[in-house]
Design an enzyme around this catalytic site. Structure first.
Site, mmCIF file in Angstrom:
data_model
loop_
_atom_site.group_PDB
_atom_site.id
_atom_site.type_symbol
_atom_site.label_atom_id
_atom_site.label_comp_id
_atom_site.label_asym_id
_atom_site.label_seq_id
_atom_site.Cartn_x
_atom_site.Cartn_y
_atom_site.Cartn_z
ATOM 1 N N ALA A 100 1.515 1.929 -1.494
ATOM 2 C CA ALA A 100 1.636 1.321 -2.576
ATOM 3 C C ALA A 100 0.914 2.468 -3.288
ATOM 4 C CB ALA A 100 1.243 -0.254 -3.069
ATOM 5 N N ASP A 101 1.865 2.052 -4.590
ATOM 6 C CA ASP A 101 0.445 2.917 -5.558
ATOM 7 C C ASP A 101 1.242 2.423 -7.361
ATOM 8 O OD1 ASP A 101 -0.789 6.315 -5.708
ATOM 9 O OD2 ASP A 101 0.564 6.426 -7.971
ATOM 10 N N THR A 102 0.322 2.811 -7.870
ATOM 11 C CA THR A 102 0.639 2.111 -9.801
ATOM 12 C C THR A 102 0.497 3.339 -10.557
ATOM 13 O OG1 THR A 102 -0.055 -0.373 -8.621
ATOM 14 C CG2 THR A 102 0.164 0.588 -11.008
#
Length: 200
Positions: A72-74
């Site tokens: 995941a990457d935000t």
């Protein structure tokens, strides 16, 4: 609430992402993926978040071929610009000023990957966040707590910075760092987790 049926790895050191999974009863390990997190020239924020999540998941999946890996990457974006973590207190104030009274987007890329399962499924989710208007004195007081200095966009919606947010449209957990409904749906679809059965 859930039981983990297959080996599961979270390709992240984020305590917030870890806590989401822990709270649902999932058994998993965490491993940081060491990748270059520099956006490509003219790369759009959603494409960047999508690519980062995929690269993180695929790197760890290659090291553990039988495990299922969540990457995941935000990113926080304003008017198409990615707002990273502030360099210092003055930079944090500059970022927070730019968000005042405006709507911005928080985009999380999500990838589920397993080498032996021949799976690499990735997507991105966007939540729109509307900030209230606050004085520099209030923003400075918030910055003095230290919370903004390790947060993309210089605020944490799940912490003290929640007071800055007037409204959101979309997933709240996505703003924290993991679109939880989407993630759990993916894990259920691939039989990686299952509802915990009632004990007789």
């Amino acid at each position: 609430m859930f039981q983990t049926c297959k080996p599961l790895i979270l390709a992240s050191a984020s305590p917030r992402r870890q806590q989401f999974l822990i709270d649902l009863g999932l058994c998993f390990t965490s491993q940081v993926a060491d990748i270059d997190e520099t956006p490509l020239d003219k790369e759009l924020p959603a494409a960047f978040a999508h690519r980062m999540a995929r690269e993180k998941a695929e790197l760890i999946a290659r090291q553990h071929p039988s495990s299922w890996v969540i990457g995941a990457d935000t990113v926080v974006t304003l008017e198409g610009r990615i707002l990273g973590k502030p360099d210092d207190a003055s930079h944090a104030l500059e970022i927070l000023r730019s968000l005042q009274g405006k709507k911005h987007q928080v985009i999380t890329g999500l990838c589920l990957c397993c080498v032996q399962g021949d799976c690499s499924e990735s997507l991105s989710k966007t939540t729109e966040v509307c900030f209230a208007q606050c004085s520099d004195a209030i923003l400075s007081a918030y910055i003095q707590t230290g919370e903004p200095l390790d947060k993309a966009g210089a605020y944490g919606i799940q912490g003290k910075g929640g007071f800055l947010v007037r409204s959101i449209s979309g997933s709240c957990s996505n703003v924290v760092g993991l679109p939880l409904h989407t993630c759990i749906s993916l894990l259920l679809h691939h039989d990686i987790i299952a509802p915990l059965q009632e004990r007789k």
